[in-house]
Write an enzyme that holds these catalytic residues in place. Structure first.
Site, PDB file in Angstrom:
ATOM      1  N   ASP A 342       0.820  -1.217  -0.077  1.00 42.03           N
ATOM      2  CA  ASP A 342      -0.077   0.056   0.240  1.00 42.03           C
ATOM      3  C   ASP A 342       0.877   1.315  -0.049  1.00 42.03           C
ATOM      4  O   ASP A 342       1.896   1.334   0.667  1.00 42.03           O
ATOM      5  CB  ASP A 342      -0.930   0.015   1.327  1.00 42.03           C
ATOM      6  CG  ASP A 342      -1.775   1.099   0.977  1.00 42.03           C
ATOM      7  OD1 ASP A 342      -2.720   0.897   0.459  1.00 42.03           O
ATOM      8  OD2 ASP A 342      -1.583   1.936   2.152  1.00 42.03           O
ATOM      9  N   GLU A 371       1.545   0.515  -4.490  1.00 45.27           N
ATOM     10  CA  GLU A 371       1.062   1.660  -5.696  1.00 45.27           C
ATOM     11  C   GLU A 371       2.324   2.433  -5.821  1.00 45.27           C
ATOM     12  O   GLU A 371       2.991   2.893  -4.697  1.00 45.27           O
ATOM     13  CB  GLU A 371       0.057   2.273  -4.577  1.00 45.27           C
ATOM     14  CG  GLU A 371      -1.220   1.369  -4.289  1.00 45.27           C
ATOM     15  CD  GLU A 371      -2.229   2.297  -3.499  1.00 45.27           C
ATOM     16  OE1 GLU A 371      -3.433   2.585  -4.170  1.00 45.27           O
ATOM     17  OE2 GLU A 371      -1.881   2.304  -2.309  1.00 45.27           O
TER      18      GLU A 371
END
Ligand code: CA
Length: 675
Positions: A342, A371
């Protein structure tokens, strides 16, 4: 941990540290508890503490300690002690006195508890082998020859099985994924059998470590959260277990889930959120070593690249060591097969590369991606940030492509703005960029790609190809919000299904790793909710009766997945091979050529995979996407006879039609042909 035993007893005096940067690195493992039937060793890293107390308890909450003892300072900044006897089943906390802490200090299970009581407040001492389900030692990750073979399906435990229509007994729990033979009221397969039917190779489970937003003592309240608020990073979440009070149960049930998925031929990717914690004042990082694990700005205030009030400092040696050991723990203890980071861009490149190297030594097919962006600018120099533009410095680590996602559905900043799927021209190059897997390719015009000015991947497998995930709207909601209806207030269901099929055909023919969000194949929606992180089940739960209703869509996904798996041309896995075999083609018929020059019409993307790409049995594969509301007649690249295997929402590897010279691609549809 043998070294720890030797250290105990050599009491040292407290050194003076100018700043946390002077702290020594803990010797041996970051783990704080070593259990043996005869004695348990404790070792907490807190260099600037004046004293550290260990308390033992009979239960995970609401009880007085049965014993306490002071731990002894060691040269490496840790505090150690041992307790004789068999502590199996006991609970523990540490209490640190650090004069530099701006926060009130309280009891903590430390930063690396591997078992906890309810709500993760106290650590638990258990023999991990007692948590292994039957047959665990024989559990193996399903075969996968190379990274390019992965097809990822993201799911949330509660979304997936909480609705009674799932037919699952352990609804919303880890165990839901162990149940075979579950059916919807219409008698179609649900749960893990549905995943097998679909044919995906990986599930990516939303945060499954212990997080803070669900009160595990009040599960009957049926609260919902995505779980991006980590508390204990190395323990499964209690809310998904059948008994959050028992430290062993959540661990065993999590393993049972992994085992069942592995037996079904499906690998498991863990969504990890090392970039921030639920809060700072009460976080285990702060309560263990105040001030060390978070980045601050020059004025001393906390960095906030996560948008959640804090950001961790992966570049500091002990945070890096923590992340490495944590990832390793999930691989070794739980047999996890991949990691989705994340807001990966909050971390630093050397840490991410060190994790990749460690995983390569265990098994190079373990996936690692994340990400390549952050919510706000991290407090770390740009050259060190694992952003998309720096992926070229991170071989073997992938990133999500917002270029292709937004080229298909429209920009993230406005749900009502459409793109390719809405029939708007100008997005074709962004889709090409996603098709080649973000690598350098002579036929991708980077001046017309959204967001990125340069190709960012070394290899196509570094691009995660997707059109939707848990963030933002479901594809159905987004299409309803952004595609102008021909009549009425929103587009008709048949048009919605056509566009859904078109979108996922782009995803599933990308040379990147295709990624699907759970329920898209059922045409699930979230009633237009954009950020459903704490929305009730009425928004988030999958209604499995949709499957019978939208069977055509589900079969289409499964058909495409089967074609991708059967044909190596779609997953070449190598940038050179992609440049050699993947060619975009201009397909306009002579009669619509502009100024005598053949050009591909707007909202059409066409490419071929030529010369038995990747050793494929098909010599020449032609893939056509038409997002226009009209049929487009296109010229085929050779005079040979082609067989259509995907056409107008149908998939049949044996062939649906044949054509030569030219073909017609129906409105808002994809076509795959081969000769
Ligand atoms: Ca929890």
């Amino acid at each position: 941990m043998a070294a720890s035993v030797a250290l105990i007893g050599c009491e040292v005096s407290k050194p003076h540290y100018e700043s946390v940067n002077d702290y020594p690195v803990k010797a041996g493992s970051v783990q704080e508890v070593t259990y043996r039937p005869t004695e348990t060793l404790f070792s907490l890293w807190s260099p600037n503490a004046d004293s550290v107390r260990l308390s033992l308890y009979e239960s995970g909450e609401d009880s007085e300690p049965v014993s306490t003892q002071w731990l002894k300072r060691q040269k490496d900044g840790s505090w150690q002690g041992k307790v004789r006897g068999d502590l199996q089943g006991k609970f523990y906390t540490f209490r640190v006195w650090d004069p530099s802490s701006p926060y009130e200090m309280e009891e903590t299970p430390g930063i690396f508890a591997t078992a906890v009581g309810v709500n993760g407040r106290r650590g638990a001492i258990i023999d991990m082998r007692r948590t292994d389900p039957e047959g665990w030692s024989n559990d193996r990750r399903p075969a996968m020859a190379k990274t390019a073979d992965a097809i990822i399906y993201e799911l949330h435990h509660r979304d997936f099985s909480i609705d009674p229509s799932s037919g699952v007994t352990h609804r919303g729990k880890f165990l839901a994924l162990t149940e075979h033979g579950t059916l919807s009221p219409e008698g179609v397969k649900t749960g893990i059998d549905h995943l097998r039917e679909l044919g995906v190779t990986h599930v990516q489970i939303l945060p499954s470590y212990d997080y803070g937003s669900i009160d595990e003592t009040r599960l009957a309240d049926n609260r919902y959260n995505w779980g991006y608020d980590p508390v204990n990073y190395n323990v499964p979440e209690g809310g998904y277990s059948t008994d959050p009070y028992s430290p062993e149960v959540r661990i065993r049930e999590f393993k049972q889930m992994i085992q069942a998925l592995h037996e079904a031929g499906i690998r498991v990717v863990l969504d990890v959120v090392y970039n921030h914690t639920y809060d700072v004042a009460h976080a285990n990082f702060t309560q263990t070593t105040p001030g060390y694990f978070y980045r601050t700005r020059e004025d001393g205030s906390l960095g906030n690249a996560s948008g959640c009030g804090n950001e961790t400092a992966s570049e500091r040696p002990m945070m890096r060591k923590f992340m490495l050991e944590s990832v390793r723990w999930w691989v070794k203890e739980y047999h996890i097969d991949g990691f989705r980071f994340d807001l990966m861009a909050i971390h630093d490149i050397p840490t991410m590369n060190a994790i990749r190297q460690m995983l390569d030594e265990i098994d190079p097919t373990i996936l690692l991606y994340g990400e390549g962006w952050a919510a706000e600018t991290p407090q770390l120099e740009e050259a060190l940030r694992p952003i998309k533009a720096n992926i070229k410095d991170m071989p073997g680590i992938g990133a999500f492509s917002d270029e292709m996602r937004d080229g298909l559905r429209g920009p993230f900043y406005d749900d009502h703005v459409g793109a390719f799927l809405a029939g708007l021209p100008g997005n074709e190059q962004s889709i090409r960029f996603g098709i080649v897997g973000a690598i350098e390719h002579p036929q991708v015009d980077m001046t017309k790609v959204n967001y990125s000015q340069q190709p960012w991947a070394l290899q196509p497998t570094q691009l995660i190809a997707y059109v939707s995930c848990h963030d933002d709207m479901m594809l159905t909601d987004r299409l309803r919000a952004s595609v102008k209806p021909l009549k009425g207030k929103q587009i008709a269901d048949d048009e919605l299904m056509r566009l859904d099929m078109l979108a996922q055909t782009v995803v599933l023919t990308s040379q990147g790793l295709p990624f699907l969000w759970n329920g898209e194949e059922l045409m699930r929606d979230k009633k237009g909710v954009h950020n459903s992180y704490c929305s009730p089940d009425s928004i988030n739960a999958i209604d499995w009766t949709l499957k019978a209703r939208n069977r055509r869509l589900c079969d289409y996904y499964a058909g495409l997945i089967a074609i991708r798996k059967a044909h190596p041309a779609f997953r070449l896995g190598d940038a050179k091979l992609v440049r050699e075999h993947l060619e975009f083609i201009d397909v306009t018929m002579d009669n619509v050529a502009k100024d005598g020059e053949k050009v591909t019409p707007d909202c059409v993307v066409a490419f071929r995979l030529k010369n038995n790409a990747g050793g494929d049995e098909w010599n020449d594969i032609v893939v056509l996407f038409n997002a226009n509301r009209q049929t487009v007649e296109v010229a085929l690249p050779t005079d040979a006879k082609y067989t259509a295997v995907v056409m107008n929402g149908e998939v049949d590897p044996q062939g649906l039609a044949t054509c030569a010279g030219k073909t017609r691609v129906p409105a808002q549809s994809a076509m795959i042909l081969h000769n």
